[in-house]
Design a protein around this motif. Structure first.
Motif, mmCIF file in Angstrom:
data_model
loop_
_atom_site.group_PDB
_atom_site.id
_atom_site.type_symbol
_atom_site.label_atom_id
_atom_site.label_comp_id
_atom_site.label_asym_id
_atom_site.label_seq_id
_atom_site.Cartn_x
_atom_site.Cartn_y
_atom_site.Cartn_z
ATOM 1 N N ASN A 123 0.803 -1.236 0.000
ATOM 2 C CA ASN A 123 0.000 0.000 0.000
ATOM 3 C C ASN A 123 0.830 1.277 0.000
ATOM 4 N N VAL A 124 2.065 1.197 -0.467
ATOM 5 C CA VAL A 124 2.942 2.366 -0.522
ATOM 6 C C VAL A 124 2.774 3.052 -1.886
ATOM 7 N N PRO A 125 2.608 4.388 -1.893
ATOM 8 C CA PRO A 125 2.385 5.108 -3.152
ATOM 9 C C PRO A 125 3.654 5.319 -3.976
ATOM 10 N N PHE A 126 3.431 5.511 -5.278
ATOM 11 C CA PHE A 126 4.478 6.020 -6.165
ATOM 12 C C PHE A 126 4.385 7.539 -6.007
ATOM 13 N N HIS A 127 5.209 8.092 -5.131
ATOM 14 C CA HIS A 127 5.063 9.493 -4.722
ATOM 15 C C HIS A 127 5.704 10.490 -5.688
ATOM 16 N N ARG A 128 6.632 10.028 -6.523
ATOM 17 C CA ARG A 128 7.346 10.932 -7.444
ATOM 18 C C ARG A 128 7.506 10.213 -8.775
#
Length: 190
Positions: free
Chosen positions: A78-83
């Motif tokens: 559940n970790v986002p692709f933040h960049r």
């Protein structure tokens, strides 16, 4: 009353079949390409579909081991692709804050630079300005990124699902980002 029970039973079967019919294909574990060692392969289910990458434990053993350890702990789930920068790369792996400022509970890693070039599908370890500051975050390059050669640790190569990486929503930071749904060492997937 028996008629109602039969109707309910038929309705339950129909609903179960409908659920199976709409289950996404990505819900099934993807097959590893031939000659890929499951002990050094990562299966990443993303909101855009599955991605498989092979870890380069031959050139970055400490980084490969860190990725496997964190995947086995569920750190990346559940970790986002933040960049995500068009034509460059998609970055993820901040399981602490989800915005690129966090890391794992483990200490930073010393650089394991190599002469392996950054090209389409290369997985590299993200870091701060210090070469020895990689921790949990990583990125996947969309194309040639040779300007990173020898300055960032190459930890792997995508071998399946690069078309799903291409679909990841862009932004810096990304608004309503795509995510890693789950990330596992292939050998652990049953």
């Amino acid at each position: 009353m028996p008629m109602i029970r039969r109707l309910l039973a038929a309705f339950s079967v129909a609903c179960a079949l409908a659920v199976v019919a709409v289950a996404p294909a990505s819900a099934q574990a993807p097959k590893l390409p031939p000659n890929v060692d499951p002990q050094n392969a990562i299966i990443m289910q993303t909101t855009k579909g599955p991605v498989i990458f092979v870890l380069r434990s031959d050139i970055a053993p400490q980084h490969a081991e860190r990725i496997k350890t964190l995947a086995r702990e569920g750190y990346y789930d559940n970790v986002p692709f933040h960049r995500v920068i068009e034509g460059f790369m998609a970055q993820t792996g901040d399981g602490q804050y989800g915005n690129g400022t966090g890391g794992s509970r483990y200490p930073n890693l010393p650089a394991e630079f190599s002469n392996v070039p950054f090209k389409r599908g290369t997985v590299g370890m993200a870091r701060a300005s210090s070469p020895n500051s990689a921790n949990s975050q990583f990125f996947i390059t969309f194309g040639d990124a040779s300007f990173l050669n020898g300055q960032y640790t190459v930890i792997g190569q995508v071998v399946s699902g690069m078309e799903n990486v291409d679909k990841i929503k862009r932004g810096e930071p990304v608004q309503n980002p795509d995510k890693i749904i789950s990330m596992k060492v292939a050998a652990d997937v049953k």
